[in-house]
Design a protein around this motif. Sequence first.
Motif, PDB file in Angstrom:
ATOM      1  N   GLY A   1       0.827  -1.211   0.000  1.00  0.00           N
ATOM      2  CA  GLY A   1       0.000   0.000   0.000  1.00  0.00           C
ATOM      3  C   GLY A   1       0.856   1.254   0.000  1.00  0.00           C
ATOM      4  O   GLY A   1       0.557   2.232  -0.699  1.00  0.00           O
ATOM      5  N   THR A   2       1.935   1.230   0.749  1.00  0.00           N
ATOM      6  CA  THR A   2       2.862   2.369   0.784  1.00  0.00           C
ATOM      7  C   THR A   2       3.547   2.527  -0.572  1.00  0.00           C
ATOM      8  O   THR A   2       3.620   3.635  -1.114  1.00  0.00           O
ATOM      9  CB  THR A   2       3.904   2.185   1.904  1.00  0.00           C
ATOM     10  OG1 THR A   2       3.215   2.125   3.160  1.00  0.00           O
ATOM     11  CG2 THR A   2       4.906   3.320   1.927  1.00  0.00           C
TER      12      THR A   2
ATOM     13  N   TYR B   1       2.543   1.526  -3.515  1.00  0.00           N
ATOM     14  CA  TYR B   1       1.560   1.984  -4.504  1.00  0.00           C
ATOM     15  C   TYR B   1       1.311   3.485  -4.370  1.00  0.00           C
ATOM     16  O   TYR B   1       1.305   4.224  -5.354  1.00  0.00           O
ATOM     17  CB  TYR B   1       0.256   1.193  -4.344  1.00  0.00           C
ATOM     18  CG  TYR B   1      -0.835   1.650  -5.273  1.00  0.00           C
ATOM     19  CD1 TYR B   1      -0.775   1.359  -6.626  1.00  0.00           C
ATOM     20  CD2 TYR B   1      -1.914   2.385  -4.807  1.00  0.00           C
ATOM     21  CE1 TYR B   1      -1.767   1.787  -7.495  1.00  0.00           C
ATOM     22  CE2 TYR B   1      -2.910   2.812  -5.663  1.00  0.00           C
ATOM     23  CZ  TYR B   1      -2.833   2.518  -7.005  1.00  0.00           C
ATOM     24  OH  TYR B   1      -3.802   2.946  -7.862  1.00  0.00           O
ATOM     25  N   THR B   2       1.160   3.958  -3.145  1.00  0.00           N
ATOM     26  CA  THR B   2       0.889   5.375  -2.902  1.00  0.00           C
ATOM     27  C   THR B   2       2.064   6.249  -3.306  1.00  0.00           C
ATOM     28  O   THR B   2       1.895   7.287  -3.947  1.00  0.00           O
ATOM     29  CB  THR B   2       0.536   5.592  -1.413  1.00  0.00           C
ATOM     30  OG1 THR B   2      -0.573   4.753  -1.084  1.00  0.00           O
ATOM     31  CG2 THR B   2       0.187   7.033  -1.129  1.00  0.00           C
TER      32      THR B   2
ATOM     33  N   GLN C   1       2.266   6.342  -7.082  1.00  0.00           N
ATOM     34  CA  GLN C   1       1.196   7.186  -7.619  1.00  0.00           C
ATOM     35  C   GLN C   1       1.567   8.663  -7.495  1.00  0.00           C
ATOM     36  O   GLN C   1       1.356   9.440  -8.418  1.00  0.00           O
ATOM     37  CB  GLN C   1      -0.129   6.924  -6.880  1.00  0.00           C
ATOM     38  CG  GLN C   1      -0.845   5.688  -7.323  1.00  0.00           C
ATOM     39  CD  GLN C   1      -1.438   5.821  -8.705  1.00  0.00           C
ATOM     40  OE1 GLN C   1      -1.881   6.880  -9.126  1.00  0.00           O
ATOM     41  NE2 GLN C   1      -1.437   4.727  -9.449  1.00  0.00           N
ATOM     42  N   ALA C   2       2.141   9.034  -6.332  1.00  0.00           N
ATOM     43  CA  ALA C   2       2.545  10.429  -6.114  1.00  0.00           C
ATOM     44  C   ALA C   2       3.625  10.858  -7.104  1.00  0.00           C
ATOM     45  O   ALA C   2       3.715  12.036  -7.455  1.00  0.00           O
ATOM     46  CB  ALA C   2       3.030  10.623  -4.684  1.00  0.00           C
TER      47      ALA C   2
ATOM     48  N   ILE D   1      -0.081   2.910   6.250  1.00  0.00           N
ATOM     49  CA  ILE D   1       0.217   3.232   4.848  1.00  0.00           C
ATOM     50  C   ILE D   1       0.341   4.743   4.688  1.00  0.00           C
ATOM     51  O   ILE D   1       1.284   5.243   4.075  1.00  0.00           O
ATOM     52  CB  ILE D   1      -0.856   2.656   3.905  1.00  0.00           C
ATOM     53  CG1 ILE D   1      -0.772   1.132   3.883  1.00  0.00           C
ATOM     54  CG2 ILE D   1      -0.724   3.242   2.496  1.00  0.00           C
ATOM     55  CD1 ILE D   1      -1.959   0.445   3.216  1.00  0.00           C
ATOM     56  N   ALA D   2      -0.598   5.482   5.262  1.00  0.00           N
ATOM     57  CA  ALA D   2      -0.561   6.948   5.159  1.00  0.00           C
ATOM     58  C   ALA D   2       0.706   7.512   5.798  1.00  0.00           C
ATOM     59  O   ALA D   2       1.387   8.368   5.218  1.00  0.00           O
ATOM     60  CB  ALA D   2      -1.808   7.552   5.811  1.00  0.00           C
TER      61      ALA D   2
ATOM     62  N   SER E   1       3.853   6.394   3.709  1.00  0.00           N
ATOM     63  CA  SER E   1       3.830   7.041   2.396  1.00  0.00           C
ATOM     64  C   SER E   1       4.279   8.487   2.520  1.00  0.00           C
ATOM     65  O   SER E   1       5.105   8.969   1.740  1.00  0.00           O
ATOM     66  CB  SER E   1       2.427   6.990   1.780  1.00  0.00           C
ATOM     67  OG  SER E   1       2.036   5.671   1.535  1.00  0.00           O
ATOM     68  N   ARG E   2       3.733   9.187   3.498  1.00  0.00           N
ATOM     69  CA  ARG E   2       4.103  10.586   3.720  1.00  0.00           C
ATOM     70  C   ARG E   2       5.601  10.706   3.966  1.00  0.00           C
ATOM     71  O   ARG E   2       6.279  11.559   3.393  1.00  0.00           O
ATOM     72  CB  ARG E   2       3.307  11.157   4.902  1.00  0.00           C
ATOM     73  CG  ARG E   2       3.467  12.646   5.091  1.00  0.00           C
ATOM     74  CD  ARG E   2       2.587  13.202   6.222  1.00  0.00           C
ATOM     75  NE  ARG E   2       1.248  12.641   6.262  1.00  0.00           N
ATOM     76  CZ  ARG E   2       0.793  11.820   7.236  1.00  0.00           C
ATOM     77  NH1 ARG E   2       1.551  11.504   8.251  1.00  0.00           N
ATOM     78  NH2 ARG E   2      -0.440  11.350   7.189  1.00  0.00           N
TER      79      ARG E   2
END
Length: 158
Positions: free
Chosen positions: A97-98, A100-101, A104-105, A135-136, A139-140
């Motif tokens: 999930g990380t 992928y995010t 995407q960014a 994940i959030a 990802s950040r």
Amino acid sequence: EPPTKTPATFGVSPEATQLDRKAASWGIGEGIIMEKRPSLMGERGRYSPIERRIVLSEELQDNDGKVKTLVHELAHYAAGDTAGWQGRSLSELIAEGTAYTVLQAAGIDTADYSIQYLKHFTDEPGAFKLAIPEIAKHSRKLITEFSSEDLSKMEEWA
């Protein structure tokens, strides 16, 4: 990696090379040993928290899937992955999930592969409810860290 009936296919984007170098530069700066090996018994890559080592398969094609795998393994590192009480499924949900995010960014779409991977590891009720805040957070962190990497001294990492 989850079993698939057909081999994963990925696009080739100009953003992939730049993200690959930024991600590798950050990982090396974190003290992670990065290498490629001829065979990982069907795995695309792996992270060893004990050795602080990421190994990618030399068999990976030079496409968006290669950087996806690198970011996935770096996400395991960023999350402090030891596959403890939460088990491998949650760990894989967070890492994929990380990845992928983050991709995407950067303008890289790996949905065809990543969505199937996430489905494969959603075997516990409420797994996404536990995974989404992680994940959030990761990802950040990775998006921020990768955007500050200076590539002027970075050659291809392996």
